[in-house]
Design a protein around this motif. Structure first.
Motif, short mmCIF file in Angstrom:
data_model
loop_
_atom_site.label_atom_id
_atom_site.label_comp_id
_atom_site.label_asym_id
_atom_site.label_seq_id
_atom_site.Cartn_x
_atom_site.Cartn_y
_atom_site.Cartn_z
N ILE A 118 0.83 -1.21 0.00
CA ILE A 118 0.00 0.00 0.00
C ILE A 118 0.86 1.25 0.00
O ILE A 118 0.58 2.23 -0.69
N ASP A 119 1.93 1.20 0.81
CA ASP A 119 2.80 2.37 0.94
C ASP A 119 4.17 1.88 1.37
O ASP A 119 4.31 0.77 1.89
N ARG A 120 5.16 2.71 1.17
CA ARG A 120 6.52 2.43 1.64
C ARG A 120 7.18 3.76 1.93
O ARG A 120 6.89 4.76 1.28
N TRP A 121 8.05 3.77 2.92
CA TRP A 121 8.78 5.00 3.24
C TRP A 121 10.10 4.64 3.90
O TRP A 121 10.29 3.54 4.40
N LEU A 122 11.00 5.59 3.84
CA LEU A 122 12.34 5.41 4.38
C LEU A 122 12.53 6.26 5.62
O LEU A 122 12.05 7.39 5.70
N ALA A 123 13.25 5.71 6.56
CA ALA A 123 13.74 6.46 7.72
C ALA A 123 15.26 6.33 7.66
O ALA A 123 15.78 5.54 6.86
N PRO A 124 15.99 7.08 8.47
CA PRO A 124 17.45 7.02 8.36
C PRO A 124 18.03 5.60 8.47
O PRO A 124 18.97 5.27 7.76
N GLU A 125 17.49 4.75 9.33
CA GLU A 125 18.07 3.43 9.51
C GLU A 125 17.10 2.30 9.21
O GLU A 125 17.44 1.13 9.42
N HIS A 126 15.90 2.61 8.75
CA HIS A 126 14.89 1.59 8.52
C HIS A 126 14.13 1.87 7.23
O HIS A 126 14.05 3.00 6.78
N ARG A 127 13.55 0.80 6.68
CA ARG A 127 12.59 0.93 5.59
C ARG A 127 11.28 0.37 6.11
O ARG A 127 11.26 -0.67 6.79
N TYR A 128 10.19 1.04 5.79
CA TYR A 128 8.86 0.61 6.24
C TYR A 128 8.00 0.26 5.04
O TYR A 128 8.08 0.90 3.99
#
Length: 119
Positions: A69-79
């Motif tokens: 449905i969605d994806r996003w990046l954080a500095p140390e993780h991928r969601y």
């Protein structure tokens, strides 16, 4: 002399209150389970080499991913926000440094009116 007696009593009361507050906070933290659920994920690597989850396992149970449905990046993780084959919604977190996947959120597909629904 009265001021010093009052001051001593005030200090003891403040210390007792602080200690009680600390103990209460400690009990609250112990009662809250904020551990993430470690899962095993099978991915598809696209032409750019970025991995996309296709299914994941919680113990022996396999959950097929019908839709990302969605994806996003954080500095140390991928969601990844995904919909499973039973219309359940999951948020999966990939810790790239530790090479670990975690289930951070689950919502049953049987619940209507959800702010996390895929529609």
């Amino acid at each position: 002399m009265e001021d010093s007696a009052y001051s001593g009593k005030l200090k003891r009361t403040t210390l007792a209150t602080s200690t009680s507050l600390f103990k209460a906070m400690e009990l609250i933290e112990k009662s809250m389970n904020t551990d993430k659920l470690i899962i095993r994920v099978e991915c598809y690597a696209g032409y750019q080499g970025e991995e996309t989850p296709r299914r994941f396992f919680m113990g022996a149970k396999c959950i097929e991913i019908e839709e990302v449905i969605d994806r996003w990046l954080a500095p140390e993780h991928r969601y990844f926000k995904v919909r499973g084959s039973e219309n359940d919604i999951y948020i999966l977190r990939h810790d790239e440094l530790a090479h670990r996947w975690e289930l951070t959120m689950f919502q049953s597909g049987k619940y209507d009116g959800s702010p996390l629904s895929s529609t």
